[in-house]
Design a protein around this motif. Sequence first.
Motif, PDB file in Angstrom:
ATOM      1  N   VAL A 175       0.654   4.014  -2.910  1.00  0.00           N
ATOM      2  CA  VAL A 175       0.380   5.438  -2.681  1.00  0.00           C
ATOM      3  C   VAL A 175       1.525   6.272  -3.269  1.00  0.00           C
ATOM      4  CG1 VAL A 175       0.005   7.229  -0.935  1.00  0.00           C
ATOM      5  CG2 VAL A 175      -0.992   4.988  -0.627  1.00  0.00           C
ATOM      6  N   ALA A 176       2.755   5.779  -3.083  1.00  0.00           N
ATOM      7  CA  ALA A 176       3.915   6.507  -3.614  1.00  0.00           C
ATOM      8  C   ALA A 176       3.863   6.577  -5.140  1.00  0.00           C
ATOM      9  CB  ALA A 176       5.202   5.840  -3.154  1.00  0.00           C
ATOM     10  N   TYR A 177       3.189   5.623  -5.769  1.00  0.00           N
ATOM     11  CA  TYR A 177       3.021   5.657  -7.231  1.00  0.00           C
ATOM     12  C   TYR A 177       1.693   6.298  -7.624  1.00  0.00           C
ATOM     13  CZ  TYR A 177       7.207   2.962  -8.313  1.00  0.00           C
ATOM     14  OH  TYR A 177       8.512   2.564  -8.477  1.00  0.00           O
ATOM     15  N   ASP A 187       0.845  -1.203   0.000  1.00  0.00           N
ATOM     16  CA  ASP A 187       0.000   0.000   0.000  1.00  0.00           C
ATOM     17  C   ASP A 187       0.882   1.256   0.000  1.00  0.00           C
ATOM     18  OD1 ASP A 187      -2.454   1.408   0.102  1.00  0.00           O
ATOM     19  OD2 ASP A 187      -2.196   1.728   2.253  1.00  0.00           O
ATOM     20  N   PHE A 188       1.978   1.203   0.776  1.00  0.00           N
ATOM     21  CA  PHE A 188       2.918   2.328   0.840  1.00  0.00           C
ATOM     22  C   PHE A 188       3.425   2.669  -0.568  1.00  0.00           C
ATOM     23  CE2 PHE A 188       7.371   3.667   0.937  1.00  0.00           C
ATOM     24  CZ  PHE A 188       7.288   4.823   1.703  1.00  0.00           C
ATOM     25  N   PHE A 189       3.855   1.634  -1.294  1.00  0.00           N
ATOM     26  CA  PHE A 189       4.394   1.908  -2.630  1.00  0.00           C
ATOM     27  C   PHE A 189       3.290   2.267  -3.623  1.00  0.00           C
ATOM     28  CE2 PHE A 189       8.107  -0.035  -0.774  1.00  0.00           C
ATOM     29  CZ  PHE A 189       9.082   0.837  -1.228  1.00  0.00           C
TER      30      PHE A 189
END
Lengths: 549, 309
Positions: free
Chosen positions: B100-102, B96-98
């Motif tokens: 959102v980062a994308y 989820d972190f990545f």
Amino acid sequence: MILRDNPVLIRELLVNLRSPRAFALQFVYVSLLGAMVYFAWPANEGQVSSGAAQRLFDLFFLGQFFLVALVAPTFAAGSITGEKERKTYEMLLASPLMPTSILIGKLLSSLTYLVILIISSLPLIILCFLLGGILLSEIARAYLILILAAGTFGLLSLACSSYFGRTSSALVVSYLVILPLAITCVYLTRTNDTTLRDFVSISVLPPWCLMIWSVVVIALNGRLLRPPDVGSEGKEVVDEEQEMKYAIGVVIDRDLFPDKLFAPAKRTDLMPDGTNPVLDKELRSEIFAQGTLMLRVVIQVSMLLSIPLMAFLLFLRPENAGYYVSYVLTFNLLVGPVFSAGSITQERERQTLNLLLTTLLRPGKIVFAKLIAALRVSTVLTFLLTEQLLLAYVLIPELRDRAWTLVIYLLIIATCCLATSTIGLLCSALSRKTSVAMILTYLSLLLLFVGPVGLRWYLQGFAGGISEARLAAFTVSSPYSAAFSIPMKSSQFSTTDANSQASMTQQIIPGINLPVWAVYLIMYPPLCAMLFGLTYVFFRYRWWRAGGT
Amino acid sequence: MIELMHFTKRYGDFVAVDDLNLSIGTGEVFGFIGPNGAGKSTTIRFLATLLRPTSGEGKVAGRSVTQDPMGVRKVIGYMPDDFGVYDGMKVWEFLDFFAVAYEIPRSYRKKIIGQVLELLDLTHKRDDYVNGLSKGMKQRLCLAKTLVHDPPVLILDEPASGLDPRARLEMKALLNELRGMGKTILVSSHILSELADFCTSIGVIERGKLLAAGSIADITRQLRQHRVLKVRVVDETADLAAAIMRDESNVKTIEQFDHTITAEYHGDDEALATLLGRLISSGVGVHSFGEEELSLEEVFMMITKGIVN
């Protein structure tokens, strides 16, 4: 094997001492001390003043004691955690080296440079002796205390390094353990009662230090011989609920106030759109990734220490509120950088930086998230200690009448939190290793916060003819000076006391006199904004480097 | 899809990569091979927008690596050779972190995370902490992270290093699946058997210079102007077979070891069939008759030994 041919000691000494930086730092240090003695040296023999020599000696001793208390943990607290972080810990333990050899190697290598710095100041102290007014035994006593303090602080930091998995956790707990010891030590060894001073320095400190050394060495030997923290990879995961079940004292509950301020509850669902993922990750996952032990120790020790300080400095002598604020500021000076100085370097050390940098996150967003996360944790933990201040202002009529001073105190503390976090982050963007970033941060803060106070003290003694207002100008970067510039004694409110009034005000714009605290409060926010801008530039061009030419 | 034009990277006097030119077409799986320190990771880090070149340029999906790094980041999925994970995060939180980062909207994220977890066979690990995963699982998780924004180009630096044989085979199967999905893949490795099966082309780099690039068949052809024939016969007819082969004008050199004969052959397929017919009609008991293929290891060794100019 323990001292001669100790591979741990030899390797670390080679790495630490052969760098040109080590020589440069020693040169700067000795030059600085030399300059202090040079300018304090009387022009002719007739002007020798024992008070001046004593002042110089005190400055040397206190400055070096502060250096020992600050630097010994930065070297020692990372010595075992560094091995764990670099995944070389198990190799070291599995080698035929005895735990004692490892321990002594780590301790001596951590402290050697510091001891070299202390010893290199000895010839200059001897010059102070020539000025008269200081006994040779007093110099010997001071150096004995410094060496004992370096050993004790170093060993305690090494113990923290062995118990924790990360350098930042080990460092912050080391500082918290050392802080009360350092305060007690300075108080007892600088007391005006010479009998008590000598008794404490010669009869109490050495046996107590030896006892602490023995206990710590035995405990550490046991841990290195039968390490409980190595093994399968699964052990890297700390079960928060399980940990809370067996926690002693403070229990952190992420759903309750004030805990949720610095550690919001873990997410049970996806992040909402528009969330800064770095900020979310820092606050919800990273802070407790190695368990809650570090934060629990920080909260409990700082609170415990604040109780007697509150009693003596706020309730018994309310005019000493500035000293209590100094304690809060010192807490922030020690703890604040831990959350910011490693925030960029740790991404690099844990090899997550490349993953982060190849996403669509802009460097500004990453750096801003890092600052806010560090600032939030550091500010909440620091402001937990202001409860006592609030209580005193509510209960003591003398303080209640000056409620505005409380607002100023709180603003000074908040500004200090901002400064420590911003400077820590800047050093993190500048450095490759967390340990270097930490040392750089503490040295910068020492220069900004404590250095000016020492300079003022020095100039007061040796540079005659400098007005109080001029002296105050040197200290505007120090939150300690800002806190002490707030008038708390009844006499300081009297406008007829010109000298006192002059010491509290500073002319930053011609014709406008402002108190030191006002200059401090006006100066720091734009300074921090500038430092943050610098951090962005360094991060952008040092790490997030691909874009543009 | 991926282009490198005169890419050079120097660190002081040391030349890590020297004037590298390379072109990888859409849907290709390009194996980047070379010994340790050859310049593979430097090239890959440049393409992943993490490194500035000393000179030269690179393009990914038509976007300039130096002028439009954000554009490049949108279309690549990068998996570094050494990587860590964030402590205290669960597998789904990490993805989820990545995501959102994308900048993937929340409404799509749940579905995408579920899909990559399923593709990478990590669904059962969804609620495990990432720092508690085994090395193989971490490699899968990192690959899952590179796929979360569905990039058309994958840049994978040593994706199978440090894995056990089973995990290695599983990783290979995964890469084959991604190839089937039409992704353009640039994968580096020094374990050549990993690449041989599924790479459509390879590039061999040594000391910062690209020594050869193209399909394995093309490179083999460049390396060997002749074919190597290997004939195994029943023991008592070995001498007779060797004599017949020596008579053949297309056979240049011949080596006999017990009942195996290896020959350097210059003829075409028709002449080869005629030779087989002669052997059989002469009463030679042919056990096996075929052309010896060069393995990728042999190609690599020949190239990096400086056999190819």
